[in-house]
Design a protein around this motif. Structure first.
Motif: not given
Ligand code: HEC
Length: 715
Positions: A411-413, A470-473, A481-482, A495-499
């Motif tokens: 996810d680029y974002i 990164s989670q806060t952002l 953010g799920g 992971g925070v970004g499902r990465e």
């Protein structure tokens, strides 16, 4: 008369024995032979070959290892350490004569020298090739080359540099002026030169081997390029003579590796120059220097691999398979039989990977199966092989440990946020540092600790400070953010970004899939998906709250977000590989996991193949005869060869004719570069760079250079 001849004989042998020994290029010569003319150490006396000196630089840097074969010039052994320092050592006792501190990666994969009245040493670094006075280490000159990992080549007042990312450059040796540049860029693809650089003085041809063009997804580089190629460049003009592409549109990181080996053979009574390069797939690319044509034209066959099912990807229309010279190793894993020795219950996770596995040379990576192959780290690796002139053969170490290649979406974002978070953390840490300096020294420890944590990426380590940023952002992004349910139950692993998370080959085989784009590759029925997720985790004994309503709501959120990413081209396709290990951290396939091969290049036949190195368990019991190695070989004129680089940390010698083991000694750490040999005042020495191994299976890293000589040789 007899006396006269005896005198001449004495004079010649005396001079031969005491002539200044030379090893002016890490591969021994510019033709990449890694062959020593010395023959004092032989099959009959090698049992008396023992350690005579050891040098420790006392420099270690994580799991990085020194991959530089020492050189021998001006009666000094010149070595590099991991910190970028260069040392000149006394050849008799290994005591330091001088050192010069440069920055890493100085002399990453070799050193160059010229001998004579003003002996000089040439070191490739990040920005320059640096010229040193061999007598005292004084810096004499800098050539503005850019980053190069390979030792430069010198001929007729020209200095040639193979840069990592910007092709090959030639400089005037005297005034440092740039004479020409050869760019590898084609259709916006710039392959790297990281492991092989050789030179044929006779035909004035430079040879390089090139890397994968950039990752395991190639949808953004579909046109022709110069990657995975053996390339010949005219050293006078800087123009390409020819190139031979081993693999088109590489999707596997199957780089060509090691310094190409150049020599002469006879064809219809004429001597012709030929060049041999090695591959991670186990092939020998064997061509005529004149025009790049095959020495054995019938030794390759076109092959039409299956098409890729990854969006935007196009598999090359054809590839070659090589039969002559006979390959020294292969890529295909037998998914039915190569894991037979393992207990299926104990290796549940592994057999799950295998059950979704596919193998085969040139099988493209996919989202729909695990691509399981030998060869991501060889076949041959960067130390390459040795050439023996006597019988026109090469000796090549090879690896045969299994790997899995998977595709994932990124996810680029989120990647962007992650990058920013790291920067924010850096700023935060430096502010803290300044703050602590002035106000509170007790808080320094805290900062140090959190910094340490951020270096240890671990999905189960929730205290990674840049992750929390990164989670806060990321939580500000709608759906990104799920939801709470994801945060409570899934985030700790996925992971925070499902990465997702995967360990690299230095760390291990821990793997949690990325959930980015999960909906795009799966059935849209959310209930089915819920059951699938439940089953997948249950199979691996992963327990969490399986709530259908919340899971479905979460999946719907993710679907919206992924569709948004997809629409705006913010999904990046990424391929990655991991070592395939058994529950004890050993390669998961049946041994041997590596060996050494001899190939006769007169007729292209494989002469012999031996397992190399023993994998030991914690009780020192041998569990595999034949292990991977990253050390390389050195042949000598007494028809023996030395080899090193296995996790058992041994130096070994074998007979060249049949591969029979004749000598072994334990090094302080695993050998990490091809050995070297010199003669000092009548005694032959063999030197091993022993700094350990970088990859899973190797023990500690260290910093030793060790020399061996015959016990009864006095000088
Ligand atoms: C303890 C770690 C852990 C937790 C917690 C966890 N997972 Fe997983 N998940 C894994 C692992 C490991 C796999 C790989 C399973 C396999 O090999 O098939 C996986 C696989 C998946 C897959 C399949 C992905 C694919 O591409 O095939 C999905 C979807 C998934 N998890 C979703 C979730 C969701 C949703 C949650 C929370 C409700 C969750 N996981 C919680 C570790 C975890």
């Amino acid at each position: 008369m007899k006396i006269f001849f005896a005198f001449i004989f004495f004079f010649i042998t005396y001079n031969f024995a005491f002539a200044e020994s030379k090893w002016l290029y890490s591969s021994g010569n510019y033709e990449g032979h890694k062959h020593s003319i010395h023959k004092q150490i032989n099959e009959n006396n090698i049992s008396n070959l023992n350690i005579t000196w050891k040098f420790n630089s006392k420099k270690i840097s994580g799991r990085n290892v020194v991959q530089t074969t020492p050189i021998y010039v001006d009666n000094k052994v010149i070595i590099a350490d991991i910190s970028g320092a260069i040392y000149a050592l006394n050849p008799k006792n290994g005591l330091e004569i001088w050192n010069v501190k440069l920055n890493p990666p100085a002399a990453r994969r070799g050193i160059t020298a010229i001998s004579g009245k003003n002996p000089k040493i040439y070191i490739s670094t990040k920005k320059y090739v640096i010229e040193l006075d061999a007598r005292n280490g004084n810096i004499l000159k800098k050539f503005k080359s850019g980053l190069s990992l390979l030792p430069p080549i010198i001929d007729e007042n020209k200095l040639f540099v193979a840069t990592l990312k910007n092709g090959v450059k030639a400089f005037d040796l005297n005034n440092g002026e740039l004479l020409w540049e050869f760019s590898l860029k084609k259709n916006n693809v710039k392959p790297r030169i990281w492991s092989g650089f050789s030179y044929d003085k006779i035909t004035k041809s430079l040879f390089i081997v090139t890397s994968n063009p950039g990752g395991l997804y190639g949808g953004d580089r579909l046109k022709e390029d110069l990657s995975i190629s053996l390339i010949s460049i005219n050293s006078n003009s800087g123009k390409k003579n020819w190139h031979f592409q081993h693999i088109r549109h590489d999707l596997w990181d199957f780089d060509l590796v090691g310094s190409p080996m150049i020599f002469s053979i006879y064809e219809n009574n004429n001597s012709i120059r030929v060049v041999a390069a090695l591959s991670k797939t186990g092939d020998v690319i064997y061509l005529k220097v004149k025009d790049g044509s095959l020495v054995f034209p019938n030794g390759i066959k076109k092959n039409y691999p299956s098409r890729s099912d990854v969006s935007g990807e196009q598999t090359a229309s054809f590839q070659y398979t090589f039969s002559k010279p006979q390959p020294f190793s292969g890529i295909s894993v037998d998914l039915e039989n190569d894991f037979n020795h393992l207990d299926k219950i104990k290796h549940k996770k592994l057999f799950k990977i295998i059950s979704k596995g596919k193998s085969g040379l040139y099988t493209p990576p996919s989202f729909n199966y695990n691509l399981i192959l030998y060869g991501l780290h060889g076949g041959a690796e960067w130390p390459g092989g040795s050439y023996i002139e006597k019988d026109h053969s090469i000796i090549v170490p090879f690896n045969k440990d299994p790997w899995v290649i998977r595709m994932e979406y990124k996810d680029y974002i989120f990647l962007f946020f992650k990058k920013i978070s790291k920067e924010i953390l850096k700023i935060k840490l430096s502010i803290n540092k300044i703050y602590n300096k002035f106000f509170d020294s007790s808080a320094t420890n805290l900062v140090m600790n959190s910094k340490k944590n951020s270096e240890i990426l671990n999905p189960w380590d929730k205290s990674n400070p840049s992750d929390s940023i990164s989670q806060t952002l990321f939580s500000l992004v709608p759906y990104g953010g799920g939801n709470n349910f994801y945060s409570m139950n899934c985030k700790s692993c996925h992971g925070v970004g499902r990465e997702g998370y995967y360990e690299n080959e230095k760390q291990g085989d821990k793997y949690v899939p990325s959930l980015v784009g999960f909906n795009l590759k799966n059935n849209n029925d959310k209930s089915l998906l819920f059951n699938l997720i439940k089953k997948n985790h249950n199979d691996l004994d992963i327990k969490f709250e399986y709530d259908e309503k919340y899971t479905i709501e979460m999946l719907e959120n993710f679907e919206k977000y992924d569709n948004f990413l997809n629409k705006f081209n913010l999904l990046k396709i990424n391929g990655f590989w991991q070592a395939l290990l058994d529950e004890n951290g050993n390669p998961a396939t049946t041994p041997p996991w590596g060996g050494i091969a001899k190939i006769n290049l007169k007729d292209g036949s494989l002469k012999w193949k031996i397992p190399f190195g023993n994998r030991l368990d914690e009780n020192k019991k041998i569990i595999s005869k034949g292990d991977k190695s990253f050390g390389g070989v050195l042949t000598t004129s007494s028809d023996i060869f030395f080899a090193t680089g296995t996790p058992d940390e041994m130096a070994r010698a074998f007979l060249s004719k049949d591969g029979k083991l004749i000598w072994e000694r334990k090094l302080p750490f695993a050998g990490s570069a091809p050995p070297m040999s010199y003669n000092y005042k009548g005694c032959q020495y063999v030197v091993f760079t022993a700094t350990g191994g970088q990859f899973v299976g190797f023990k500690d890293n260290g910093d030793a250079t060790v020399a061996y000589k015959l016990d009864d040789c006095e000088n």
